[in-house]
Write a protein that holds these residues in place. Sequence first.
Motif, PDB file in Angstrom:
ATOM      1  N   UNK A 264       0.846  -1.196   0.000  1.00 37.01           N
ATOM      2  CA  UNK A 264       0.000   0.000   0.000  1.00 37.01           C
ATOM      3  C   UNK A 264       0.878   1.242   0.000  1.00 37.01           C
ATOM      4  N   UNK A 265       0.646   2.111  -0.955  1.00 35.38           N
ATOM      5  CA  UNK A 265       1.358   3.385  -1.061  1.00 35.38           C
ATOM      6  C   UNK A 265       0.448   4.486  -0.533  1.00 35.38           C
ATOM      7  N   UNK A 266       0.966   5.283   0.379  1.00 35.70           N
ATOM      8  CA  UNK A 266       0.184   6.387   0.927  1.00 35.70           C
ATOM      9  C   UNK A 266       0.743   7.706   0.407  1.00 35.70           C
ATOM     10  N   UNK A 267      -0.114   8.508  -0.211  1.00 32.06           N
ATOM     11  CA  UNK A 267       0.262   9.825  -0.711  1.00 32.06           C
ATOM     12  C   UNK A 267      -0.473  10.867   0.124  1.00 32.06           C
ATOM     13  N   UNK A 268       0.271  11.581   0.949  1.00 32.77           N
ATOM     14  CA  UNK A 268      -0.280  12.493   1.947  1.00 32.77           C
ATOM     15  C   UNK A 268      -0.518  13.878   1.341  1.00 32.77           C
ATOM     16  N   UNK A 269      -1.634  14.013   0.607  1.00 31.67           N
ATOM     17  CA  UNK A 269      -1.945  15.298  -0.011  1.00 31.67           C
ATOM     18  C   UNK A 269      -3.386  15.317  -0.499  1.00 31.67           C
ATOM     19  N   UNK A 270      -3.880  16.525  -0.711  1.00 36.03           N
ATOM     20  CA  UNK A 270      -5.172  16.700  -1.355  1.00 36.03           C
ATOM     21  C   UNK A 270      -4.962  16.845  -2.849  1.00 36.03           C
ATOM     22  N   UNK A 271      -5.950  16.436  -3.638  1.00 34.02           N
ATOM     23  CA  UNK A 271      -5.859  16.506  -5.086  1.00 34.02           C
ATOM     24  C   UNK A 271      -6.890  17.472  -5.651  1.00 34.02           C
ATOM     25  N   UNK A 272      -6.509  18.173  -6.709  1.00 34.69           N
ATOM     26  CA  UNK A 272      -7.478  18.942  -7.470  1.00 34.69           C
ATOM     27  C   UNK A 272      -8.294  17.964  -8.322  1.00 34.69           C
ATOM     28  N   UNK A 273      -9.380  18.424  -8.906  1.00 33.49           N
ATOM     29  CA  UNK A 273     -10.169  17.558  -9.780  1.00 33.49           C
ATOM     30  C   UNK A 273      -9.333  17.032 -10.945  1.00 33.49           C
ATOM     31  N   UNK A 274      -8.481  17.896 -11.486  1.00 37.53           N
ATOM     32  CA  UNK A 274      -7.632  17.483 -12.600  1.00 37.53           C
ATOM     33  C   UNK A 274      -6.660  16.395 -12.164  1.00 37.53           C
ATOM     34  N   UNK A 275      -6.120  16.517 -10.961  1.00 37.50           N
ATOM     35  CA  UNK A 275      -5.185  15.508 -10.452  1.00 37.50           C
ATOM     36  C   UNK A 275      -5.896  14.198 -10.132  1.00 37.50           C
ATOM     37  N   UNK A 276      -7.153  14.284  -9.666  1.00 32.91           N
ATOM     38  CA  UNK A 276      -7.936  13.064  -9.425  1.00 32.91           C
ATOM     39  C   UNK A 276      -8.090  12.283 -10.722  1.00 32.91           C
ATOM     40  N   UNK A 277      -8.412  12.981 -11.810  1.00 33.63           N
ATOM     41  CA  UNK A 277      -8.535  12.339 -13.116  1.00 33.63           C
ATOM     42  C   UNK A 277      -7.226  11.646 -13.491  1.00 33.63           C
ATOM     43  N   UNK A 278      -6.115  12.331 -13.278  1.00 30.74           N
ATOM     44  CA  UNK A 278      -4.802  11.761 -13.613  1.00 30.74           C
ATOM     45  C   UNK A 278      -4.534  10.481 -12.829  1.00 30.74           C
ATOM     46  N   UNK A 279      -4.803  10.500 -11.531  1.00 30.70           N
ATOM     47  CA  UNK A 279      -4.550   9.314 -10.697  1.00 30.70           C
ATOM     48  C   UNK A 279      -5.495   8.171 -11.043  1.00 30.70           C
ATOM     49  N   UNK A 280      -6.742   8.498 -11.353  1.00 26.09           N
ATOM     50  CA  UNK A 280      -7.689   7.442 -11.727  1.00 26.09           C
ATOM     51  C   UNK A 280      -7.253   6.747 -13.010  1.00 26.09           C
ATOM     52  N   UNK A 281      -6.726   7.507 -13.947  1.00 32.15           N
ATOM     53  CA  UNK A 281      -6.267   6.912 -15.204  1.00 32.15           C
ATOM     54  C   UNK A 281      -5.002   6.080 -15.026  1.00 32.15           C
ATOM     55  N   UNK A 282      -4.340   6.248 -13.908  1.00 36.43           N
ATOM     56  CA  UNK A 282      -3.145   5.436 -13.603  1.00 36.43           C
ATOM     57  C   UNK A 282      -3.508   4.184 -12.800  1.00 36.43           C
ATOM     58  N   UNK A 283      -4.814   3.977 -12.593  1.00 34.20           N
ATOM     59  CA  UNK A 283      -5.288   2.880 -11.744  1.00 34.20           C
ATOM     60  C   UNK A 283      -6.250   1.978 -12.514  1.00 34.20           C
ATOM     61  N   UNK A 284      -6.315   0.718 -12.071  1.00 32.88           N
ATOM     62  CA  UNK A 284      -7.197  -0.254 -12.725  1.00 32.88           C
ATOM     63  C   UNK A 284      -8.591  -0.290 -12.100  1.00 32.88           C
ATOM     64  N   UNK A 285      -8.677   0.100 -10.833  1.00 36.67           N
ATOM     65  CA  UNK A 285      -9.956   0.009 -10.137  1.00 36.67           C
ATOM     66  C   UNK A 285      -9.943   0.951  -8.937  1.00 36.67           C
ATOM     67  N   UNK A 286     -11.079   1.577  -8.646  1.00 35.36           N
ATOM     68  CA  UNK A 286     -11.205   2.414  -7.454  1.00 35.36           C
ATOM     69  C   UNK A 286     -11.798   1.588  -6.324  1.00 35.36           C
ATOM     70  N   UNK A 287     -11.290   1.796  -5.115  1.00 31.29           N
ATOM     71  CA  UNK A 287     -11.785   1.103  -3.924  1.00 31.29           C
ATOM     72  C   UNK A 287     -12.236   2.169  -2.939  1.00 31.29           C
ATOM     73  N   UNK A 288     -13.564   2.317  -2.774  1.00 31.09           N
ATOM     74  CA  UNK A 288     -14.124   3.421  -1.996  1.00 31.09           C
ATOM     75  C   UNK A 288     -15.150   2.907  -0.985  1.00 31.09           C
ATOM     76  N   UNK A 289     -14.715   2.169   0.024  1.00 30.08           N
ATOM     77  CA  UNK A 289     -15.677   1.709   1.041  1.00 30.08           C
ATOM     78  C   UNK A 289     -16.156   2.865   1.904  1.00 30.08           C
ATOM     79  N   UNK A 290     -17.324   2.700   2.496  1.00 33.92           N
ATOM     80  CA  UNK A 290     -17.858   3.699   3.414  1.00 33.92           C
ATOM     81  C   UNK A 290     -18.790   3.008   4.389  1.00 33.92           C
ATOM     82  N   UNK A 291     -18.840   3.508   5.602  1.00 32.30           N
ATOM     83  CA  UNK A 291     -19.739   2.939   6.606  1.00 32.30           C
ATOM     84  C   UNK A 291     -21.036   3.741   6.723  1.00 32.30           C
ATOM     85  N   UNK A 292     -20.990   4.988   6.291  1.00 27.66           N
ATOM     86  CA  UNK A 292     -22.188   5.845   6.343  1.00 27.66           C
ATOM     87  C   UNK A 292     -21.932   7.078   5.504  1.00 27.66           C
TER      88      UNK A 292
END
Length: 369
Positions: free
Chosen positions: A253-281
């Motif tokens: 697991x790689x941890x990147x300690x920062x906030x992303x702009x919308x443009x950066x979110x798009x960039x990171x998503x395109x570098x990934x095969x799948x998003x993992x977004x669990x939530x309890x509420x």
Amino acid sequence: MKLLVLATDYPKPDGYVASYFIHTRNKMYYENEIEVSVINFKATKDYIIDGINVYSLKNYKRKRIYENFDILISHAPNVRNHYIFLKKYHKRFKNIIFFFHGHEVLQSSKVYPKPYFYSKKGSQLWHIINDLYDRFKLMIWRKYFVKLAYKSQFVFVSEWMHNMFIKFVRIDPDLIKKRTHIIYNCIGKIFEIEKYDKNSQKEFDFITIRNILDKSKYGIDIVTRIAEMNPRFTFVVVGKGNFFKYNNKPKNLIFIDRHLTHEEIIEYLNRSKCALMPTRADAQGVMACEIATFGIPIITSNIAVCREVFDGFENVQYIDNESVEINIEPLFKKRKESKHKNTKYFAENTIGKELELFHKILDNSNTKK
């Protein structure tokens, strides 16, 4: 049409972005030739942002900025600011709309998971005080919503949020049935336009993006547990928080300690095969909705609100938060990106419905005259 919007906090021209979900709406109202003014209860002086006048409560009182507003809008109403304002000034407004986004009408201890052990909110004393306050605020709002129901509309960002409102505020649903509206929060414009590129070079098998890691409802501990049990996959977690200062971080697991702009979110998503977004509420989970709309395969939690908000999304799969062991491989093999854009959370289907509601209210008011 003139709107006055109440906000506990609000963005500023210097880049401060609190409650941006309110400003997103207001900008679209403004673009549709609606005059929008805001009272920012945390502001100490007036300012203008994107053509929208923002006032401090002090200057609202001093300048008597309350003439001829067609609708008063209260976002995430709290007792300290919104309730006191309404008690004093509600007679000046013929139409009021309450927008409910989450904790403001919930009993937190019965909805949200126990805070992480290292959190300031993890103490027993904090839990007792918060529970007492929640009981107090629900009692206050129960009486007041009934009192103002005759000239109010109640907007919920999901059916789940509406159900929780009825459960905890304990208003007779028939009393507000004709005044109840389910209108989802809209997503960022870039997620309407951009589309997931499955053919781009991938660095990560799974990506989790959370602005705040330390809220237990976002399930970073679930992500960590999944990473530990699935060592052949690579995980990346992006966000701010102290979770990994108090918990072991798996080698995969790689941890990147920062906030992303919308443009950066798009960039990171395109570098990934799948998003993992669990939530309890969550009342809706806008970021997960943005990611799902973008089109990347996404795995989230098998809870009622997620089933509701992702209904119709072909790229979404579910896990059980409570499973001791979560073998992610079968879901990873079955993952699929969206072939067509799902427009459920586009502005035209979200804020567009709010605009329709405003015009309907105004038409009804003019008819009564």
